[in-house]
Design an enzyme around this catalytic site. Structure first.
Site, PDB file in Angstrom:
ATOM      1  N   TYR A  45      -8.844   4.923   8.046  1.00 35.91           N
ATOM      2  CA  TYR A  45      -9.008   5.185   9.485  1.00 35.91           C
ATOM      3  C   TYR A  45     -10.095   6.256   9.634  1.00 35.91           C
ATOM      4  O   TYR A  45      -9.942   7.362   9.110  1.00 35.91           O
ATOM      5  CB  TYR A  45      -7.717   5.727  10.088  1.00 35.91           C
ATOM      6  CG  TYR A  45      -6.626   4.691  10.286  1.00 35.91           C
ATOM      7  CD1 TYR A  45      -5.747   4.358   9.261  1.00 35.91           C
ATOM      8  CD2 TYR A  45      -6.459   4.065  11.527  1.00 35.91           C
ATOM      9  CE1 TYR A  45      -4.744   3.418   9.464  1.00 35.91           C
ATOM     10  CE2 TYR A  45      -5.457   3.131  11.731  1.00 35.91           C
ATOM     11  CZ  TYR A  45      -4.597   2.813  10.693  1.00 35.91           C
ATOM     12  OH  TYR A  45      -3.603   1.889  10.897  1.00 35.91           O
ATOM     13  N   LYS A  98       1.875  -1.034  15.048  1.00 29.38           N
ATOM     14  CA  LYS A  98       3.313  -1.115  15.339  1.00 29.38           C
ATOM     15  C   LYS A  98       3.753  -2.401  16.048  1.00 29.38           C
ATOM     16  O   LYS A  98       4.952  -2.691  16.114  1.00 29.38           O
ATOM     17  CB  LYS A  98       3.725   0.084  16.228  1.00 29.38           C
ATOM     18  CG  LYS A  98       3.685   1.411  15.506  1.00 29.38           C
ATOM     19  CD  LYS A  98       4.899   1.590  14.613  1.00 29.38           C
ATOM     20  CE  LYS A  98       4.722   2.660  13.574  1.00 29.38           C
ATOM     21  NZ  LYS A  98       4.451   2.162  12.227  1.00 29.38           N
ATOM     22  N   HIS A 146       0.856  -1.192   0.000  1.00 32.09           N
ATOM     23  CA  HIS A 146       0.000   0.000   0.000  1.00 32.09           C
ATOM     24  C   HIS A 146       0.886   1.235   0.000  1.00 32.09           C
ATOM     25  O   HIS A 146       1.668   1.430   0.922  1.00 32.09           O
ATOM     26  CB  HIS A 146      -0.883   0.048   1.251  1.00 32.09           C
ATOM     27  CG  HIS A 146      -1.974  -0.983   1.252  1.00 32.09           C
ATOM     28  ND1 HIS A 146      -3.038  -0.930   2.115  1.00 32.09           N
ATOM     29  CD2 HIS A 146      -2.169  -2.079   0.483  1.00 32.09           C
ATOM     30  CE1 HIS A 146      -3.834  -1.952   1.880  1.00 32.09           C
ATOM     31  NE2 HIS A 146      -3.328  -2.677   0.908  1.00 32.09           N
ATOM     32  N   PRO A 193      -3.416  -0.966  18.912  1.00 31.46           N
ATOM     33  CA  PRO A 193      -3.205  -1.350  17.509  1.00 31.46           C
ATOM     34  C   PRO A 193      -3.368  -0.219  16.496  1.00 31.46           C
ATOM     35  O   PRO A 193      -3.070  -0.413  15.317  1.00 31.46           O
ATOM     36  CB  PRO A 193      -4.277  -2.427  17.275  1.00 31.46           C
ATOM     37  CG  PRO A 193      -5.330  -2.166  18.292  1.00 31.46           C
ATOM     38  CD  PRO A 193      -4.622  -1.598  19.484  1.00 31.46           C
ATOM     39  N   TYR A 222       4.355   6.019  10.153  1.00 36.38           N
ATOM     40  CA  TYR A 222       3.502   4.880   9.794  1.00 36.38           C
ATOM     41  C   TYR A 222       4.282   3.831   8.990  1.00 36.38           C
ATOM     42  O   TYR A 222       4.155   2.635   9.245  1.00 36.38           O
ATOM     43  CB  TYR A 222       2.270   5.374   9.016  1.00 36.38           C
ATOM     44  CG  TYR A 222       1.174   4.335   8.998  1.00 36.38           C
ATOM     45  CD1 TYR A 222       0.303   4.198  10.077  1.00 36.38           C
ATOM     46  CD2 TYR A 222       1.041   3.465   7.927  1.00 36.38           C
ATOM     47  CE1 TYR A 222      -0.679   3.214  10.082  1.00 36.38           C
ATOM     48  CE2 TYR A 222       0.063   2.482   7.924  1.00 36.38           C
ATOM     49  CZ  TYR A 222      -0.795   2.373   8.999  1.00 36.38           C
ATOM     50  OH  TYR A 222      -1.761   1.397   9.008  1.00 36.38           O
TER      51      TYR A 222
HETATM   52  C1  PHB Z   1      -5.275  -4.965  10.473  1.00 39.66           C
HETATM   53  O1  PHB Z   1      -5.333  -5.077   9.247  1.00 39.66           O
HETATM   54  O2  PHB Z   1      -5.565  -5.915  11.223  1.00 39.66           O
HETATM   55  C2  PHB Z   1      -4.873  -3.662  11.062  1.00 39.66           C
HETATM   56  C3  PHB Z   1      -4.547  -2.616  10.233  1.00 39.66           C
HETATM   57  C4  PHB Z   1      -4.169  -1.394  10.780  1.00 39.66           C
HETATM   58  C5  PHB Z   1      -4.155  -1.246  12.159  1.00 39.66           C
HETATM   59  C6  PHB Z   1      -4.493  -2.303  12.985  1.00 39.66           C
HETATM   60  C7  PHB Z   1      -4.857  -3.516  12.439  1.00 39.66           C
HETATM   61  O3  PHB Z   1      -3.813  -0.049  12.697  1.00 39.66           O
END
Ligand code: PHB
Ligand code: APR
Length: 400
Positions: free
Chosen positions: A202, A298, A73, A294, A386
């Site tokens: 997000y 990280k 990505h 999460p 990130y």
């Molecule tokens: C996930 O794809 O499980 C995932 C992606 C981004 C995050 C947390 C979990 O910040």
């Protein structure tokens, strides 16, 4: 009784990566895991690999399937006020990206690699304990198939996750714990539906945080914020989709594609650091030493950077008898850990609604997001964190 150079407790990403790094440097290890192999492989966990973690797996020769099946990505979206805002991660970081590849896939590849080396990996070890940590021969005890085992080690790597036995075996007072609980958790689902966005979204919504992610071209991974102790049985699949759609649908009509829910669970959120990450000849790595919420994606990446630093130090010890890098292990790791803690805390507190927030807090969050998505400097800051801040040491120094 048997002996090894490095006894590794836990066959998660930290333990398996360390075992393979040591193997590449000709150092013996025994890995002891209390769960069954299928349980470890099937457990649904995180899924975002930083650029440096991908580079590490490739350099270690265990990235072949990752390169084939991982989803690279180059950007992500931040959504608020009904609009998605693009953050061009690769453009802002000179070409770095993230790769979506489930933690359980990483673990599966590493178990296959371990087995190919014929080095010991014990699953379903019961009553695992560690002892003599401040001596020169620390030990691991466990029971398997009705037989008691003792392994005498030069060093023990505590890679047994947050609830493991290693950190708990360190005497009271030797560690400082830094702990922060959040007044929310994530309800997460895996659904059989093609991802309707090629990149993560997000979302900050009046009803709370939501996250759109994926695992493959046919599997979507979605989350939304709930109270930390929310009983999962209270949520029917229909109610979960209603809530997902309510929070994620944007004014241009974008929304996740609905599909059959194949897995669902609630995870609490916490920030935690134990320092130092060492006691005597026991070295803690990964979730055994620190937990991040999460939101910054990280956790797995920190486990990878810890064990790279540990492998370098162990290699130097065995090759030239030097112990200064072992002595510096904790300090070197903690610099990166704290920066990732800060980033994860910031992502979390910026994107979630807190039950005790004031009207001021709410407006400040919106201003934060407005600034983030309108300023190239702010987007660059998010992007470089990130995709992952630089590893503290070079791959070459760890024998790669
Ligand atoms: C996930 O794809 O499980 C995932 C992606 C981004 C995050 C947390 C979990 O910040
Ligand atoms: N004895 C042996 N093994 C144990 C014990 C024990 N007493 N307790 C736990 N384990 C095992 C667990 O079953 C698990 O397989 O240790 C392993 C720890 O793995 P993880 O929890 O995945 O931790 P780590 O390898 O540090 O990886 C960090 O985990 O929480 C996620 O998102 C986080 O991606 C990050 C990753």
């Amino acid at each position: 009784m048997s002996t090894t150079q490095v006894g590794i407790v836990g066959a998660g990403p930290a333990g398996l990566l360390l075992g393979h790094l040591l193997h590449l440097n000709g150092i013996d290890s025994v890995i002891v895991e209390n769960r069954a192999r299928d349980y470890v492989i099937d457990r649904v966990r995180a899924g975002v690999l930083e650029q440096g973690t991908v580079d590490l797996l490739m350099a270690m020769g265990v990235g072949e399937r990752l390169q084939r099946e991982g989803l690279r990505h180059d950007g992500l979206y931040i959504s608020f006020g009904g609009e998605r805002h693009h953050i061009a991660l690769a453009d802002l970081t000179g070409g770095k990206a993230i790769t979506v590849y489930g933690q359980n896939e990483v673990v599966k590849d590493l178990i296959d690699a371990r087995i190919a080396t014929s080095r010991p990996l014990h699953f379903e070890a019961e009553h695992v304990s560690v002892g003599a940590l401040d001596s020169s021969r620390p030990t691991i005890h466990f029971r398997q198939g009705g037989t008691d085992h003792e392994i005498r080690c030069d060093f023990i790597a505590g890679c047994d996750g947050f609830h493991g036995v290693c950190r708990q075996s360190i005497p009271d007072g030797a560690l400082t714990n830094y702990d922060r609980l959040y007044p929310f958790g994530w309800l997460g689902i895996l659904a059989g539906a093609p991802p309707s966005s090629a990149e993560l979204v997000y979302t900050y919504h009046d009803r709370g945080f939501a996250l759109f992610s994926m695992r493959s071209p046919t599997i979507t991974r979605l989350y939304f914020q709930v109270p930390p102790d929310e009983p999962i049985d209270q949520w029917t699949d229909e109610a979960i989709w209603d809530e997902m759609l309510m929070r994620m649908t944007t004014r241009d009509g974008w929304k996740p594609q609905v599909g059959r829910i194949v897995q669902k669970s609630v995870t609490p959120m916490r920030s935690f650091v134990a320092a130092p990450m060492r006691y005597g000849r026991l070295f803690l790595a990964g979730d055994a030493a620190h937990i991040v919420p999460p939101t910054g994606a990280k956790g797995l990446n920190l486990a990878a950077s810890d064990v790279l630093v540990l492998a370098r130090a162990l290699k130097a010890f065995y090759e030239s008898g030097r112990s200064d890098w072992l002595d510096e292990y904790s300090a070197v790791c903690l610099r990166r850990v704290w920066k990732a803690q800060r980033f994860s805390w910031w992502m979390t507190t910026t994107l979630h609604r807190s039950p005790d927030e004031t009207a001021f807090d709410h407006q400040r969050q919106i201003a934060d997001l407005d600034y983030l998505t309108g300023s190239r400097a702010a987007m660059t800051s998010l992007a470089e964190q990130y995709v992952g801040l630089p590893m503290e040491i070079s791959f070459e120094s760890a024998g790669l």
